[in-house]
Write a protein that holds these residues in place. Structure first.
Motif, mmCIF file in Angstrom:
data_model
loop_
_atom_site.group_PDB
_atom_site.id
_atom_site.type_symbol
_atom_site.label_atom_id
_atom_site.label_comp_id
_atom_site.label_asym_id
_atom_site.label_seq_id
_atom_site.Cartn_x
_atom_site.Cartn_y
_atom_site.Cartn_z
ATOM 1 N N PHE A 195 -37.697 -35.860 -29.558
ATOM 2 C CA PHE A 195 -36.440 -36.260 -30.191
ATOM 3 C C PHE A 195 -35.912 -35.084 -31.012
ATOM 4 N N HIS A 196 -34.639 -34.773 -30.787
ATOM 5 C CA HIS A 196 -34.041 -33.609 -31.433
ATOM 6 C C HIS A 196 -32.784 -34.006 -32.198
ATOM 7 N N ILE A 197 -32.479 -33.178 -33.211
ATOM 8 C CA ILE A 197 -31.239 -33.372 -33.970
ATOM 9 C C ILE A 197 -30.098 -32.641 -33.283
ATOM 10 N N GLU A 232 -42.873 -44.759 -22.965
ATOM 11 C CA GLU A 232 -42.885 -43.339 -23.300
ATOM 12 C C GLU A 232 -42.488 -43.038 -24.741
ATOM 13 N N MET A 233 -42.003 -44.037 -25.485
ATOM 14 C CA MET A 233 -41.390 -43.750 -26.779
ATOM 15 C C MET A 233 -42.385 -43.168 -27.788
ATOM 16 N N ASN A 234 -43.598 -43.717 -27.863
ATOM 17 C CA ASN A 234 -44.564 -43.222 -28.847
ATOM 18 C C ASN A 234 -44.991 -41.795 -28.544
ATOM 19 N N ASN A 235 -45.231 -41.512 -27.275
ATOM 20 C CA ASN A 235 -45.590 -40.152 -26.897
ATOM 21 C C ASN A 235 -44.442 -39.188 -27.160
ATOM 22 N N ALA A 236 -43.205 -39.654 -26.904
ATOM 23 C CA ALA A 236 -42.042 -38.808 -27.149
ATOM 24 C C ALA A 236 -41.915 -38.456 -28.621
ATOM 25 N N LEU A 237 -42.170 -39.425 -29.497
ATOM 26 C CA LEU A 237 -42.083 -39.161 -30.937
ATOM 27 C C LEU A 237 -43.194 -38.213 -31.376
ATOM 28 N N GLY A 238 -44.395 -38.419 -30.830
ATOM 29 C CA GLY A 238 -45.525 -37.575 -31.216
ATOM 30 C C GLY A 238 -45.421 -36.152 -30.710
ATOM 31 N N SER A 239 -44.703 -35.954 -29.620
ATOM 32 C CA SER A 239 -44.583 -34.609 -29.044
ATOM 33 C C SER A 239 -43.223 -33.971 -29.310
ATOM 34 N N ASP A 240 -42.504 -34.485 -30.302
ATOM 35 C CA ASP A 240 -41.224 -33.901 -30.756
ATOM 36 C C ASP A 240 -40.190 -33.791 -29.636
#
Length: 569
Positions: A331-333, A321-329
């Protein structure tokens, strides 16, 4: 079409030279005799493998090979070359034994082509002799290359997989286990003694593996690659330990000044594995996972269990899931403020990554950061976070909000990229962010690898007016040495490594000394993990001023951080 038919067809095809034929059939020689000229040609001249009667060639070519033919096969040979009454060109073949040296014969495939001219007279005869046993040896050699490891002569992984499934199929009532083994630090052995000696070690291990398995019942084994071997045997732990002890004892006696420490991973084959025909290589991989998770210097044997299985499943889900998670934002600050303990005001913050999954909610960094560090994806996260921080600061500046310095973590995998400084500068300049608002945190463990390279990077960052923090100072064994060699601006000390309390005088002395040393070196100190008022009071008495911790603020979303800053103002 078999090889013999193909050869006959090519012999009839005059467009193909004899040399081309011989290149394809290296165990073949051809004898061609012309009845009109009485001339005999042998191709190749010295490439035939039988002794024939050259004296009778001119007068009785058909009988020239009689003494070479095995006596029991003479009738078959006579039928083969008997062309009495033949009125047109024909071809025949047979398998006949020929003497290659006295008292030793081998099977040959003989193809005879008999040519008649337009007048019905004999024109020429061609005999092609192919050593079938030589071809069979070549087939066996090829089969060996496909099924056997050339270095150790043990079965390879394909053969091991086939033999293991055959074993499981024929003995369903028994329970089996895969035992994967390798030599710790084998790469160093190759570096110290050369790959030739390394190969000798692997051959030695292959022999000892066969010897110790001979005492077991119903097993398979193989050499996978490099120093990795695998065995399928009874899942009885007593038997497995007996094999392991035997192998380790044998390796201890190998005559080289190198500690041959073996590592073993064990996977117990389940009924579900058999029903679903789980690939044997997958079982070997699971044994390897057990080695990676549980092996250490004192514990050489690791068994794959449910906990490891759950962890493997969870890790695989994260990776998927990591690539899709990065592409769909996803990951948050989250920002954790750094606080001046004297004034209580926020003086900056640390940017921390949080994964907010659309269905699973917030995924803890503990559950994905180590995985990303292992597979290198952390590099993508680092620069994603840097860009998001730059966007955030740019927005603050454009709206006239108060902007405090934000520190961004740089992982070890990024530190050694030749493009890291250029990538940082490109990102920061893209959003026109003042460099004094960006700080970079580098964990203390990274300084133990290559201080020269790191020092160059840190000096370049500082020349560009970025501040550098050494994170987790004191957690490793190279802190003071790194501090002597490297130019950092801020030391971050986790209070977990120096628990401050009224009764812990040793820790208090060390922390007070570090504080004084930092002050003399002109370095700032940030103490993280501060959770109680008592800790804060003691830190202030020691001269520490900046702290991070739950006593003050937990990591929070950007919007909440902005509200806190506004309220403080």
């Amino acid at each position: 079409m078999d090889g013999n038919e193909e050869l006959k067809e090519k012999l009839l095809d005059h467009s193909m030279t004899r040399e081309e034929l011989l290149l394809e059939h290296t165990h073949t020689f051809i004898a061609e005799y012309s009845y009109k000229t009485g001339q005999l040609e042998i191709y190749p001249e010295d490439g035939h493998f039988v002794d024939f009667d050259r004296k009778s060639l001119d007068t009785d070519f058909e009988h020239a090979f009689y003494k070479t033919v095995f006596k029991r096969d003479l009738p078959l040979y006579q039928q083969l070359i008997d062309f009495s009454g033949v009125t047109h060109s024909v071809q025949r073949d047979a398998n006949i034994r020929l003497y290659v040296v006295p008292h030793i014969y081998e099977w040959f495939r003989i193809s005879v082509l008999y040519y008649i001219d337009e007048d019905g007279e004999r024109d020429r005869i061609v005999l092609a002799f192919t050593n079938a046993e030589k071809e069979l040896e070549a087939v066996h050699e090829l089969k060996s290359l496909v099924t056997v490891d050339s270095l150790t002569q043990l079965p390879n992984i394909n053969t091991f997989s086939m033999q293991t499934w055959e074993l499981l199929k024929n003995h369903p009532e028994r329970e089996y286990a895969i035992v994967r083994m390798d030599i710790r630090k084998f790469r160093l052995l190759n570096e110290f003694y050369g790959t030739s000696e390394g190969d000798n070690v692997l051959r030695f291990l292959g022999v000892k593996l066969q010897e110790c398995m001979d005492s077991e019942e119903l097993y398979t084994y193989c050499h996978l690659t490099s120093d990795i071997f695998a065995v399928c045997m009874s899942s009885d732990m007593e038997s497995i330990c007996r094999v392991i002890d035997s192998i380790q004892t044998s390796m201890n006696h190998y005559p080289v000044n190198f500690e041959m420490v073996m590592s073993f991973g064990i996977y117990i084959i389940t009924e579900k594995d058999k029903q679903e025909r789980i690939p044997v290589v997958t079982m070997v991989d699971r044994a390897a996972i057990a080695q990676r998770v549980k092996n250490n210097y004192m514990n050489k044997i690791a068994v794959f269990d449910d906990k490891i299985a759950e962890k493997e499943y969870a890790e695989q889900n994260v990776i998927m899931e990591m690539n899709n998670a990065l592409g769909s934002d996803q990951f948050h600050i989250y920002l954790q403020p750094k606080v001046d303990m004297i004034t209580g005001r926020i003086v900056g913050s640390e940017a921390l990554v949080r994964w907010i999954h659309p269905t699973k909610g917030v995924i803890s960094p503990v559950d994905f950061v180590p995985i990303f560090e292992g597979n290198g994806f952390i590099s993508e996260i680092d620069f994603y976070m840097l860009e998001q921080v730059c966007k955030m600061i740019r927005r603050w500046l454009d709206k006239g909000l108060e902007a405090k310095p934000v520190s961004v973590n740089l992982s070890r995998s990024n530190l050694y990229s030749p493009r890291i400084l250029n990538d940082i500068m490109t990102c920061v300049e893209r959003y026109s962010v003042p460099h004094d608002l960006i700080e970079f945190e580098i964990t203390e463990s990274a300084f133990a690898v290559d201080n020269i390279h790191l020092n160059q990077l840190m000096e370049q960052l500082q020349k560009n007016h970025f501040r550098v923090l050494m994170d987790d100072f004191g957690s490793g064994y190279s802190s003071l040495n790194a501090l002597r060699e490297l130019s950092v601006d801020i030391l971050k000390i986790d209070i977990k490594f120096l628990p401050v309390s009224q009764n812990d005088k040793r820790a208090d002395i060390i922390l007070r000394s570090v504080t004084q040393m930092a002050d003399q070196l002109g370095l700032e100190i940030v103490v993280e993990g501060v959770e109680t008022e008592a800790q804060a009071d003691l830190l202030k008495k020691m001269g520490c001023r900046i702290a991070q911790g739950f006593l003050y603020y937990r990591p929070m979303p950007i919007e909440e951080y902005e509200r806190v800053l506004k309220k403080q103002k």
